[in-house]
Design a protein around this motif. Structure first.
Motif, mmCIF file in Angstrom:
data_model
loop_
_atom_site.group_PDB
_atom_site.id
_atom_site.type_symbol
_atom_site.label_atom_id
_atom_site.label_comp_id
_atom_site.label_asym_id
_atom_site.label_seq_id
_atom_site.Cartn_x
_atom_site.Cartn_y
_atom_site.Cartn_z
ATOM 1 N N GLU A 243 0.812 -1.329 0.045
ATOM 2 C CA GLU A 243 -0.024 -0.010 -0.007
ATOM 3 C C GLU A 243 0.924 1.263 0.113
ATOM 4 N N GLY A 244 0.318 2.405 -0.700
ATOM 5 C CA GLY A 244 0.969 3.634 -0.430
ATOM 6 C C GLY A 244 1.954 3.961 -1.310
ATOM 7 N N VAL A 245 2.121 3.038 -2.412
ATOM 8 C CA VAL A 245 3.110 3.359 -3.242
ATOM 9 C C VAL A 245 3.040 4.606 -3.989
ATOM 10 N N GLU A 246 4.045 5.624 -3.884
ATOM 11 C CA GLU A 246 3.544 6.937 -4.619
ATOM 12 C C GLU A 246 5.045 7.313 -5.376
ATOM 13 N N GLU A 247 6.029 6.712 -5.421
ATOM 14 C CA GLU A 247 7.138 6.883 -5.987
ATOM 15 C C GLU A 247 7.904 5.820 -6.974
ATOM 16 N N GLU A 248 8.061 6.261 -8.133
ATOM 17 C CA GLU A 248 8.721 5.141 -9.232
ATOM 18 C C GLU A 248 9.940 4.171 -8.602
ATOM 19 N N GLU A 249 10.755 4.976 -7.965
ATOM 20 C CA GLU A 249 11.877 4.243 -7.513
ATOM 21 C C GLU A 249 11.358 3.194 -6.203
ATOM 22 N N ASP A 250 10.424 3.432 -5.573
ATOM 23 C CA ASP A 250 9.716 2.553 -4.565
ATOM 24 C C ASP A 250 9.130 1.455 -5.173
ATOM 25 N N PHE A 251 8.553 1.874 -6.321
ATOM 26 C CA PHE A 251 7.707 0.774 -7.054
ATOM 27 C C PHE A 251 8.651 -0.303 -7.616
ATOM 28 N N ALA A 252 9.614 0.300 -8.102
ATOM 29 C CA ALA A 252 11.021 -0.519 -9.011
ATOM 30 C C ALA A 252 11.557 -1.515 -7.935
ATOM 31 N N CYS A 253 11.591 -0.902 -6.742
ATOM 32 C CA CYS A 253 12.501 -1.654 -5.706
ATOM 33 C C CYS A 253 11.703 -2.953 -5.102
#
Length: 276
Positions: A243-253
């Motif tokens: 939940e709470g995914v807001e940034e591309e780098e966090d999504f990629a990780c």
């Protein structure tokens, strides 16, 4: 409109309250009288409250697999106060079931655009253990029979609801719900050590990892370790949703760590269905 004084320390930010927490509290207190005011049907008819739907997407393609349904107030009233009032008046289970019913009606009577997509609907553990719950869920089963395998009951790990998790009737009713075809999700999961026995006891279909772990995930080795622990434990089932995914780098990780699905502003903000 004035509200009676309410206890502090709920531990829930009003912007994060979802349907089960938020809509269940349609009660308004009359000025100084503490009487119940309008019915849930009247509130929806007047559009005082409306449903919003936030996408849940598959990784890594970001394909939408469903929505979580949330509630919004036209007047922008503080949902935390309303929630407290409902619980205080011992009306929460009754309102919870009515909100559940309306959420299903709103979604499944929309256009075929949402065909085959899942709907995640919050519900309180205290509602599930109520004596009236079997009759309610049988009514839902009959009314929405073609859609049962697309309905995900999202159960929150609220401290205030914690005692219910240990009641035999709760575990039994979760098993009965799954036997009917409903799917089960455990929401806002953050304590890995505490959740593993619940996974064993309840066999949920989804685990929704708390938004705390998605924020700056790409730069936090500690958060990555916890997420890896969840991924390893849930290698086959249940499926994980971050939940709470807001940034591309966090999504990629998250995707590289093995997370299968996500929810957050990166994929879409909560909004009304086009047909609503």
């Amino acid at each position: 409109m004035n509200f009676p004084a309410l206890p502090n320390g709920l531990g829930v930010h009003p912007m994060h309250l979802t349907l089960g927490k938020l809509f269940s509290v349609y009660i308004f207190a009359r000025k100084g009288k503490g009487k119940l005011m309008e019915s849930i049907a009247e509130l929806f008819e007047k559009r005082e409250y409306y449903h919003a739907f936030q996408p849940i997407c598959q990784f890594p393609e970001k394909n939408r697999i469903g929505y979580e349904v949330l509630l919004r107030s036209k007047a922008g009233q503080n949902p935390e106060l309303l929630f407290s009032t409902a619980k205080e008046k011992r009306k929460l289970p009754e309102l919870d079931t009515q909100s559940f019913r309306h959420a299903l009606s709103t979604f499944f009577r929309a256009s075929m655009e949402h065909n085959h997509e899942l709907l995640f609907v919050n519900i309180f553990p205290t509602t599930i253990v109520e004596d009236s719950f079997p009759a309610f869920i049988e009514e839902i089963r009959q009314a929405f029979f073609p859609y049962l395998t697309r309905i995900v009951l999202e159960i929150n790990e609220s401290i205030m609801e914690g005692e219910c998790w240990h009641e035999p009737v709760f575990t039994r009713r979760i098993s009965e719900l799954k036997a009917m075809g409903f799917l089960i999700a455990l929401d806002d999961v953050g304590d890995a050590a505490n959740i593993f026995h619940k996974i064993t006891d309840l066999s949920p279909d989804f685990i929704k990892i708390d938004r705390f772990y998605s924020k700056e995930l790409s730069t936090s080795q500690e958060k990555q370790k916890v997420v890896k622990l969840f991924v390893e434990f849930c290698k086959h089932e249940p499926q994980l949703i971050l939940e709470g995914v807001e940034e591309e780098e966090d999504f990629a990780c998250a995707s590289s760590l093995g997370i299968a699905m996500g929810q957050g502003y990166l994929f879409g903000k909560p909004g009304r269905l086009q047909e609503d």
